[in-house]
Enzyme design. Sequence first.
Site, mmCIF file in Angstrom:
data_model
loop_
_atom_site.group_PDB
_atom_site.id
_atom_site.type_symbol
_atom_site.label_atom_id
_atom_site.label_comp_id
_atom_site.label_asym_id
_atom_site.label_seq_id
_atom_site.Cartn_x
_atom_site.Cartn_y
_atom_site.Cartn_z
ATOM 1 N N ASP A 125 0.843 -1.196 0.000
ATOM 2 C CA ASP A 125 0.000 0.000 0.000
ATOM 3 C C ASP A 125 0.877 1.244 0.000
ATOM 4 O OD1 ASP A 125 -2.485 1.232 -0.102
ATOM 5 O OD2 ASP A 125 -2.520 1.544 2.059
ATOM 6 N N TYR A 127 1.192 5.706 -0.262
ATOM 7 C CA TYR A 127 0.753 6.892 0.477
ATOM 8 C C TYR A 127 0.978 8.051 -0.476
ATOM 9 C CZ TYR A 127 0.803 9.970 4.698
ATOM 10 O OH TYR A 127 0.558 10.914 5.660
ATOM 11 N N HIS A 132 -4.193 13.876 0.906
ATOM 12 C CA HIS A 132 -4.273 12.984 2.067
ATOM 13 C C HIS A 132 -3.004 13.084 2.913
ATOM 14 C CE1 HIS A 132 -5.083 9.419 4.496
ATOM 15 N NE2 HIS A 132 -3.914 8.921 4.133
ATOM 16 N N ARG A 141 1.676 15.652 12.825
ATOM 17 C CA ARG A 141 2.953 16.319 13.082
ATOM 18 C C ARG A 141 2.872 17.834 13.000
ATOM 19 N NH1 ARG A 141 4.021 11.842 10.041
ATOM 20 N NH2 ARG A 141 3.620 13.017 8.149
ATOM 21 N N GLU A 198 -10.337 3.798 4.052
ATOM 22 C CA GLU A 198 -9.549 4.630 3.155
ATOM 23 C C GLU A 198 -9.976 4.314 1.731
ATOM 24 O OE1 GLU A 198 -5.346 4.137 4.019
ATOM 25 O OE2 GLU A 198 -5.452 5.677 5.581
ATOM 26 N N GLU A 200 -9.420 3.996 -1.924
ATOM 27 C CA GLU A 200 -8.247 3.831 -2.780
ATOM 28 C C GLU A 200 -8.628 3.081 -4.058
ATOM 29 O OE1 GLU A 200 -4.653 2.441 -0.932
ATOM 30 O OE2 GLU A 200 -5.254 3.143 1.056
ATOM 31 N N ASP A 230 -8.779 0.323 2.332
ATOM 32 C CA ASP A 230 -7.722 -0.046 3.283
ATOM 33 C C ASP A 230 -8.221 0.305 4.692
ATOM 34 O OD1 ASP A 230 -5.242 -0.638 4.423
ATOM 35 O OD2 ASP A 230 -4.486 1.393 4.054
ATOM 36 N N ARG A 234 -7.115 3.949 13.540
ATOM 37 C CA ARG A 234 -6.291 5.145 13.722
ATOM 38 C C ARG A 234 -5.630 5.213 15.095
ATOM 39 N NH1 ARG A 234 -5.469 6.097 8.586
ATOM 40 N NH2 ARG A 234 -7.396 6.535 7.470
ATOM 41 N N GLN A 237 -2.724 2.895 14.963
ATOM 42 C CA GLN A 237 -1.737 3.507 14.061
ATOM 43 C C GLN A 237 -0.952 4.626 14.733
ATOM 44 O OE1 GLN A 237 -3.576 5.034 10.486
ATOM 45 N NE2 GLN A 237 -1.646 5.618 9.533
ATOM 46 N N TYR A 241 3.120 3.758 14.721
ATOM 47 C CA TYR A 241 3.632 3.997 13.371
ATOM 48 C C TYR A 241 5.086 4.455 13.324
ATOM 49 C CZ TYR A 241 3.537 9.167 13.096
ATOM 50 O OH TYR A 241 3.792 10.493 13.260
ATOM 51 N N LYS A 250 -3.282 -1.726 10.042
ATOM 52 C CA LYS A 250 -3.719 -2.013 8.683
ATOM 53 C C LYS A 250 -3.884 -3.512 8.454
ATOM 54 C CE LYS A 250 -2.884 2.341 7.302
ATOM 55 N NZ LYS A 250 -3.836 3.215 6.593
ATOM 56 N N THR A 254 -8.385 -5.675 4.075
ATOM 57 C CA THR A 254 -8.391 -4.772 2.933
ATOM 58 C C THR A 254 -9.437 -5.312 1.970
ATOM 59 O OG1 THR A 254 -6.028 -4.357 3.206
ATOM 60 C CG2 THR A 254 -6.994 -3.785 1.071
ATOM 61 N N THR A 346 -4.710 6.744 -0.034
ATOM 62 C CA THR A 346 -6.019 7.376 0.072
ATOM 63 C C THR A 346 -6.144 8.524 -0.930
ATOM 64 O OG1 THR A 346 -6.019 6.820 2.390
ATOM 65 C CG2 THR A 346 -7.638 8.439 1.676
ATOM 66 N N GLU A 360 -9.816 12.317 8.014
ATOM 67 C CA GLU A 360 -9.766 13.646 7.405
ATOM 68 C C GLU A 360 -11.136 14.332 7.431
ATOM 69 O OE1 GLU A 360 -7.807 11.361 4.084
ATOM 70 O OE2 GLU A 360 -7.221 13.402 3.568
HETATM 71 CA CA CA Z 1 -3.834 3.202 2.745
#
Ligand code: CA
Length: 418
Positions: A125, A127, A132, A141, A198, A200, A230, A234, A237, A241, A250, A254, A346, A360
């Site tokens: 997968d 990004y 996104h 961040r 997500e 995709e 996906d 959260r 994650q 992560y 994840k 899927t 995404t 989001e």
């Molecule tokens: Ca994804």
Amino acid sequence: MPLMKSWIDSANDPACDFPLNNLPCGVFSVDDEDPRCGVAIGDQILDMTAAEEAGLVALTDAPLFADPWWNDLMEQGPAVWAAMRARLTALLEEGAAEREAVAPLLVPMSEATLHLPFAVSEYTDFYAGRHHAHNVGCMFRGPENALPPNWLHMPIGYNGRASSVCVSGTPIRRPWGQLKSPDHDAPAFLPSRRFDFELEIGAIVGTPSDGPLTVKQADAHLFGYVLLNDWSARDIQAWEYQPLGPFQAKATATSISPWIVMKAALDPFRIDTPPREVPLLDHLKDDGPGLYNIALRATLTPAGQPGTTITRTNYGEMYYSAPQQLAHHATAGSPMNVGDLLGSGTISGPTGPERGSMLELSWGGQEPLTLDSGDTRSFLLDGDVLTLEGHAQGDGYRIGFGRCSGEILPALDDPFAG
Ligand code: CA
């Protein structure tokens, strides 16, 4: 290209996902019979296993549809893919000479159960959606560090799990995992409270490779595309992560749509990737338009209530195309196999209603969505059904993907309780 007319009337309806121009590849079963390969045409499925047995589709000396997956056909490469489309077009077009022989091999889609259309060999997968990555980076961040310094130079990805790829309609069980609330010093093992989707597109590798590929070569290796969800926890994650990226967040599931839309069906809808913000190194430079104009939407349907469309976006929003992703994937020598699945990342657009995840849409839970029913949502609740749909719009017809849907089931009891 105009609508190609079929003797199957439902295929000529401008709102039908599966006109003769499309011919997507799936695996289906009826009643308790074994699954078989099929091609969608209108509201029917042409039984490819039976068509091959009847001698109506003879592409190679060996049978290609004896097993319930499309890997055998994919492995044959672009010349055989094109020969199959030409043969099916001849069998299904208006005025086809062999109509009487083909008609008994059609199965109403309403009577069929759809299965995974191919054996997924590996799953990666990416990004690679600019909006996104910016949105998530802002939340995780802050806006100053939203995009990592490498992001504009290469498609960022991680190796996922082929074992948890499932077909649309498979229920999705809310996972347990290790969570750490910002309000607590210690992590806890709990059912995810921030379970998400997500939106995709998945690209499917049709022919194997063993060594670096140019972007143009990579495009030639791709067989087709599916919708892909996906599913993402959260809260798991956010805690896990760093430093190596997503892992258990994840790993639950899927989902993919049941019909592989072949690259040839999408060819009239090719578009360029957006303008580069910094020049790419040569091995990732586009060689012609690598994206497709595919309108996408996500609908959230709470149990017993009408659905609300919560996202409308377009595959053209991606910063990197699937051929660029595959080219990058192969740079360090990893062999790519028939049936490798590459998630786009995404697909969010620039504005609020174009965001492709609850994270989001609700801005990390700070701005819950209001559904048509009056309910609000920050993340998915048990009983919610999340459905992805997509199509490329032609002149009087559409190349549709069907649906990619899944219902959230409640978490099981604590698997480690005494
Ligand atoms: Ca994804």
